[in-house]
Structure formats: structure tokens, C-alpha cells
Design a protein around this motif. Structure first.
Motif, PDB file in Angstrom:
ATOM      1  N   ALA A 312     -11.348   6.312  -4.422  1.00 21.82           N
ATOM      2  CA  ALA A 312     -10.388   6.110  -3.333  1.00 21.82           C
ATOM      3  C   ALA A 312      -9.745   4.732  -3.405  1.00 21.82           C
ATOM      4  O   ALA A 312      -8.586   4.556  -2.980  1.00 21.82           O
ATOM      5  N   MET A 313     -10.451   3.756  -3.954  1.00 23.85           N
ATOM      6  CA  MET A 313      -9.920   2.402  -4.023  1.00 23.85           C
ATOM      7  C   MET A 313      -8.710   2.294  -4.957  1.00 23.85           C
ATOM      8  O   MET A 313      -7.980   1.300  -4.906  1.00 23.85           O
ATOM      9  N   THR A 314      -8.479   3.305  -5.787  1.00 20.19           N
ATOM     10  CA  THR A 314      -7.318   3.282  -6.683  1.00 20.19           C
ATOM     11  C   THR A 314      -6.040   3.698  -5.961  1.00 20.19           C
ATOM     12  O   THR A 314      -4.947   3.600  -6.537  1.00 20.19           O
ATOM     13  N   TYR A 315      -6.156   4.181  -4.731  1.00 19.51           N
ATOM     14  CA  TYR A 315      -4.992   4.590  -3.935  1.00 19.51           C
ATOM     15  C   TYR A 315      -4.759   3.567  -2.831  1.00 19.51           C
ATOM     16  O   TYR A 315      -5.652   3.328  -2.006  1.00 19.51           O
ATOM     17  N   THR A 316      -3.577   2.954  -2.811  1.00 16.77           N
ATOM     18  CA  THR A 316      -3.267   1.971  -1.769  1.00 16.77           C
ATOM     19  C   THR A 316      -1.887   2.260  -1.182  1.00 16.77           C
ATOM     20  O   THR A 316      -0.995   2.785  -1.860  1.00 16.77           O
ATOM     21  N   TRP A 317      -1.703   1.876   0.082  1.00 18.84           N
ATOM     22  CA  TRP A 317      -0.400   2.059   0.718  1.00 18.84           C
ATOM     23  C   TRP A 317       0.622   1.062   0.173  1.00 18.84           C
ATOM     24  O   TRP A 317       1.825   1.323   0.184  1.00 18.84           O
ATOM     25  N   ALA A 318       0.145  -0.078  -0.338  1.00 18.19           N
ATOM     26  CA  ALA A 318       1.069  -1.041  -0.940  1.00 18.19           C
ATOM     27  C   ALA A 318       1.739  -0.423  -2.167  1.00 18.19           C
ATOM     28  O   ALA A 318       2.960  -0.547  -2.354  1.00 18.19           O
ATOM     29  N   ASN A 319       0.962   0.261  -3.010  1.00 17.54           N
ATOM     30  CA  ASN A 319       1.534   0.928  -4.186  1.00 17.54           C
ATOM     31  C   ASN A 319       2.470   2.057  -3.768  1.00 17.54           C
ATOM     32  O   ASN A 319       3.527   2.270  -4.374  1.00 17.54           O
ATOM     33  N   SER A 320       2.073   2.799  -2.738  1.00 21.08           N
ATOM     34  CA  SER A 320       2.900   3.894  -2.245  1.00 21.08           C
ATOM     35  C   SER A 320       4.259   3.368  -1.773  1.00 21.08           C
ATOM     36  O   SER A 320       5.304   3.965  -2.068  1.00 21.08           O
ATOM     37  N   ALA A 321       4.245   2.259  -1.053  1.00 18.54           N
ATOM     38  CA  ALA A 321       5.493   1.677  -0.553  1.00 18.54           C
ATOM     39  C   ALA A 321       6.377   1.196  -1.698  1.00 18.54           C
ATOM     40  O   ALA A 321       7.608   1.350  -1.661  1.00 18.54           O
ATOM     41  N   ARG A 322       5.761   0.605  -2.739  1.00 19.89           N
ATOM     42  CA  ARG A 322       6.551   0.159  -3.892  1.00 19.89           C
ATOM     43  C   ARG A 322       7.204   1.347  -4.600  1.00 19.89           C
ATOM     44  O   ARG A 322       8.364   1.278  -5.029  1.00 19.89           O
ATOM     45  N   GLN A 323       6.469   2.452  -4.726  1.00 24.90           N
ATOM     46  CA  GLN A 323       7.048   3.654  -5.321  1.00 24.90           C
ATOM     47  C   GLN A 323       8.240   4.147  -4.497  1.00 24.90           C
ATOM     48  O   GLN A 323       9.275   4.539  -5.040  1.00 24.90           O
TER      49      GLN A 323
END
Length: 344
Positions: A312-323
Motif C-alpha cells: 500500500a505504501m507504493t500508492y500515494t495521493w501525491a503521485n495521483s495528483a501529479r498524474q
């Protein structure tokens, strides 16, 4: 960048779409973007047929156009294919304004399960809806490949994240229920296939967190299961951390936010090998995917909680927002060609 997100799914609804939009908006603001929402709030509404908990806004294109007037926006993103989404789409097309959309829910399968309307007709409507935009944001490769095969164009990858502080093994609390505890959390509706889980011959306890149109019938048919009803986010975090296996019997989810919430809580997953679990769990070892759901449940008991949490630690909202932001920039590059078969 100032972004408007138009969505028919909003509070008081409690579901993965609402949680995703709220979370990505928070992360976008942390990265310097300004985010506004156009939601059913302020519009009259009617209950969705067969699912009265969800209300549809009576939002005409003129009323929506009035809401949009005067807003200094850099981009419009349409998150849902409801009255709000259709009205904003129409406004954008009339103004020759670029917009993106996202595909969150497999409505054709849901509608087909509840009515006489065939999936092919619903997909035709959705294809026309999404292909008018500059890009369709999709959460997983499995769903992207499926949509590509159905004629959807300009598909873009937009994954999800999870709040690792809120959903944590540290939230575990004592319970007097017989162990092992097998937990399902989510909407109680026919398309979620919950009956498959409840019919399984499993040791310990089955716990159902959530509400929906199927709750009364399921509760009557399976009195041995523990039905908790609708739960707050804080209560859900405790249930995840206090259970032994998260059971996800759905065959129709595009992602399954609850999968990440369970994993972040250190809760291994048992699910069917279908889109959603195949993409989120895959070969990570954080869960067991098997057409024999009982076998998956029992095998998942052997997975260390640390392994579930680590994935689960490989999924972050920061990465989602950048995408999300990268997709907007790509959509503004002016490419109108059909995207090749998705490979993300």
C-alpha cells in the motif's frame, strides 16, 4: 493552474469516487493548483431509480452555464457521466472548450444487472460522452484495455492513492468476535456480488461494513453475519486494522479504493482475479486472487500484515495528483489522434 472538477457524485454519498476526488483535490492544492468543484449542491434533485440513496441533480445546461460564467478557469475536468457531467460537457462543446473526463464506474454492467437495458447500448452512450473530450483518465490497465477494445479514445493513466496515516495497523482494537475475522466494506448492492462471500463456508466471523439497497435482503438471508451498517472513515480504519482478511467479491469495480485502504491497514486481501484486484494486487503477494474465493480467503490468512502494508505504501495521493496534472498538460498539447492500445 485553476481547475474545475464537475461531478455528480458528492456528499452525502460515501463511495470511492467521492473519496478519490476529495483526496486528489487536497493533493493538487498542496502542489500549487487551485481546485473548484461543481457538484449537485444547490440544485434540486431526484432519487436514482433502484438506488434512492443516490440523488440525481436536476441541472440544466443553462443553469450550469450560469454557474460557470465568470470563473477564470485553466481547465475543466468532468468526473462523472450524470446530469452534471452531461450539462458541463454540452457547455464545453458549445464554447469549443477543451475538457477531460474520467471513467470511474462500470455503469453498463450495473444498469444491465438492474434493468432490461443491454450493456452495448450503455457503452455506446458512454463512448460518445467520453470521446468528445481531449482525454479519458482511467485508473488501471485492465479497464483501459477493455475500453480501448470498445472504441474509447485518448485513454490516460490516472491511478489512486491512500492515506497511510489514517489507514494504519496502529488503529487495531480488541474485539470479542470469533477469529479469523473476514471483512467486507463497501456498498451493499447486487453488482458487488456480496452474496458469494456470505455463502462461503469459512471459520470465524464474517463482518459486513456498509449500507445499500441489498442490505435488508442480505441480512435476512445470512443472519450469522455481522452487519454494521454505514460506517464513518474513522470507524472503517478500526475495522480494517482489527480484521484478519479483507474479502472483495466484486467482478465489476474499475479499481476498488477499499483494497488500498485495507492493505494500508495491514489487512491482506482475498479477491477474484478480475480487473481491479488484478491491477492493485497483481503479483505483489499482498493478497490472493482465485476463482475459488474460499481458497483465496483461507490462503490470505498466511500473508504477513507487514507485506500488505508495504504494498500500500507504493500508492500515494501525491503521485495521483501529479498524474492528473500531467494528463491535463498532455490534453492541452492539441493531439486529437487515437491513442494506441494502452500499455500502462
Amino acid at each position: 493552474m485553476r481547475i474545475l472538477i464537475a461531478t455528480d457524485a458528492w456528499r452525502p454519498q460515501v463511495n470511492g469516487v467521492v473519496r478519490s476526488l476529495e483526496s486528489v483535490a487536497k493533493a493538487l492544492r498542496e502542489q500549487g493548483a487551485e481546485v473548484e468543484f461543481l457538484t449537485p449542491q444547490g440544485f434540486a434533485s431526484v432519487p436514482l431509480p433502484t438506488y434512492s440513496e443516490i440523488r440525481l441533480a436536476l441541472a440544466s445546461p443553462k443553469a450550469v452555464s450560469n454557474r460557470l460564467e465568470g470563473l477564470d478557469l485553466d481547465h475543466i475536468h468532468i468526473a462523472t457521466e450524470g446530469p452534471i457531467g452531461f450539462a458541463v460537457r454540452r457547455c464545453c462543446l458549445r464554447a469549443r472548450r477543451s475538457f477531460t473526463t474520467s471513467y470511474h464506474t462500470r455503469f453498463p454492467e450495473y444498469i444491465s444487472a438492474r434493468t432490461w437495458i443491454p450493456e452495448s447500448l450503455s457503452y455506446a452512450v458512454l463512448r460518445r460522452f467520453h470521446n468528445a473530450g481531449a482525454g479519458v483518465m482511467v485508473s488501471t490497465a485492465s479497464i483501459a484495455n477493455d475500453l480501448h477494445g470498445r472504441g474509447f479514445q485518448r485513454l490516460m493513466h490516472w491511478s489512486r492513492g491512500v492515506d497511510h496515516n489514517h489507514f494504519s495497523p496502529a488503529k487495531a482494537a480488541w474485539t470479542d468476535l470469533p477469529r479469523p475475522i473476514f471483512l467486507y466494506a463497501g456498498r451493499l448492492a447486487p453488482e458487488k456480488n456480496i452474496e458469494m462471500f456470505l455463502k462461503l463456508d469459512l471459520p470465524g466471523s464474517k463482518v459486513i461494513a456498509g449500507d445499500g439497497p441489498s442490505r435488508r435482503a442480505l441480512q435476512a438471508a445470512f443472519p450469522q453475519a455481522h452487519f454494521l451498517g454505514a460506517q464513518s472513515s474513522e470507524q472503517l480504519a478500526v475495522h480494517y486494522a482489527s480484521s484478519d482478511v479483507f474479502v472483495f467479491p466484486s467482478r465489476t469495480d474499475t479499481f476498488g479504493m477499499v483494497l488500498l485502504e485495507a492493505l494500508a491497514s495491514g489487512l491482506p486481501v482475498a479477491a477474484l482475479p478480475v480487473p481491479g484486484p488484478l491491477d492493485v494486487i497483481g503479483a505483489s503477494g499482498a493478497g490472493v486472487l482465485d476463482q475459488d474465493l474460499r481458497a483465496a480467503c483461507l490462503a490470505a490468512l498466511e500473508i504477513p500484515r507487514e507485506k500488505a502494508r508495504a504494498h500500500a505504501m507504493t500508492y500515494t495521493w501525491a503521485n495521483s495528483a501529479r498524474q492528473f496534472l500531467d494528463n491535463i498538460l498532455l490534453s492541452k498539447a492539441g493531439s486529437r489522434r487515437m491513442v494506441p492500445r494502452p500499455s500502462f
